[in-house]
Scaffold this active site. Structure first.
Site, PDB file in Angstrom:
ATOM      1  N   SER A 138      59.484   0.127  59.639  1.00 38.52           N
ATOM      2  CA  SER A 138      58.122  -0.133  59.178  1.00 38.52           C
ATOM      3  C   SER A 138      57.482  -1.100  60.149  1.00 38.52           C
ATOM      4  CB  SER A 138      58.150  -0.751  57.777  1.00 38.52           C
ATOM      5  OG  SER A 138      56.891  -1.306  57.429  1.00 38.52           O
ATOM      6  N   TYR A 151      62.093  -6.466  51.406  1.00 38.95           N
ATOM      7  CA  TYR A 151      61.714  -5.201  52.050  1.00 38.95           C
ATOM      8  C   TYR A 151      61.517  -5.374  53.554  1.00 38.95           C
ATOM      9  CZ  TYR A 151      58.940  -1.219  53.527  1.00 38.95           C
ATOM     10  OH  TYR A 151      58.466  -0.133  54.217  1.00 38.95           O
TER      11      TYR A 151
END
Length: 260
Positions: A138, A151
């Site tokens: 990401s 995350y």
């Protein structure tokens, strides 16, 4: 025909990877938790592209999940030429308000299962001196992300793990790519609980997967689809880590207040 194993294949980026790889001539092994959605996708891809598509239903948060998938691959006689480690999920909000169990599952799916599956398929690729691993990270991997602490940290692991493996295996016939998208129009934000977790311009799964496969063809180390994501990836590491974390906190604190 080359065979691709795609995790988290029942929806979103995983389903799009499956579709575009089938169109490119890959046979597929699709894995996720949802048997019905996997079987429906498999039937659609067989009909549309005439490819062999097998389904392995498995929750990657379960203990020993990667070993169970590896056993299924062996039983099917399916050596993997391309591993797409796409499965993953996120949490957001204050760290103390997220349960330890949920964060443990997040670490297991985003990190442990990814590493275990890479262990499972890499020896075969090295023996054939051919293959590729595509890990979905990401743009959050490039910076600390308050209220997305676990995350973003898992995605930082995925990025650095991928870059390290690429250096180890680039002269041994195996390509490794880290895909680092910004917000994508998938079910991720519904699962996380708020669309306010999306920072930046939303892109489509089709755009992201096309960019990823193009980068893999070119043997790129990582790819950040979209100009704003590219800028974030290249500028954030050049600033003080504490400054980046401070700015990131101001941007992401909106997820705490539904009225904002």
């Amino acid at each position: 025909m080359p065979t691709a194993l795609v995790t988290g294949a029942s929806s979103g980026l995983g389903a799009e990877f499956a579709a575009q790889l089938a169109a490119r001539g890959h046979d597929l092994v699709l894995t996720a938790r949802s048997a019905d959605r996997l079987e429906a996708l498999a039937a659609e891809l067989r009909a549309a592209h005439g490819r062999r598509v097998d389904v392995v239903v498995q929750d990657l948060a379960a203990p020993g999940a990667a070993g169970l998938i590896a056993a299924e691959l062996e039983a099917l006689g399916r050596p993997v030429d391309l591993l797409v480690n796409n499965a993953g999920f996120g949490t957001c909000g204050r760290f103390e308000e997220n349960t330890a169990e949920r964060d443990r599952d997040q670490l297991t799916v985003n990190v442990v299962a990814l590493v275990d599956l890479t262990h499972a398929v890499l020896p075969g690729m090295l023996a054939r001196r051919s293959g590729a691993v595509l890990n979905v990270a990401s743009v959050a991997a490039f910076q600390p992300a308050p209220y997305f602490a676990v995350y973003a940290s898992t995605k930082a692991f995925v990025l650095n793990f991928s870059l390290a493996l690429r250096q180890e295996y680039r002269k041994r016939g195996v390509r490794v790519l880290a895909l680092c998208p910004g917000p994508v129009e998938t079910g991720f934000f519904e699962a996380i609980g708020t669309r306010k977790a999306a920072v930046g311009r939303m892109t489509t799964p089709q755009q992201v997967v096309r960019a990823a496969l193009r980068a893999l063809d070119r043997d790129r180390p990582y790819v950040t689809p979209g100009l704003s994501n590219l800028v974030t990836a290249h500028l954030a590491p050049r600033r003080s880590r504490n400054l980046v974390a401070t700015v990131a906190e101001r941007i992401s604190r909106k997820v705490l207040d539904p009225a904002v």
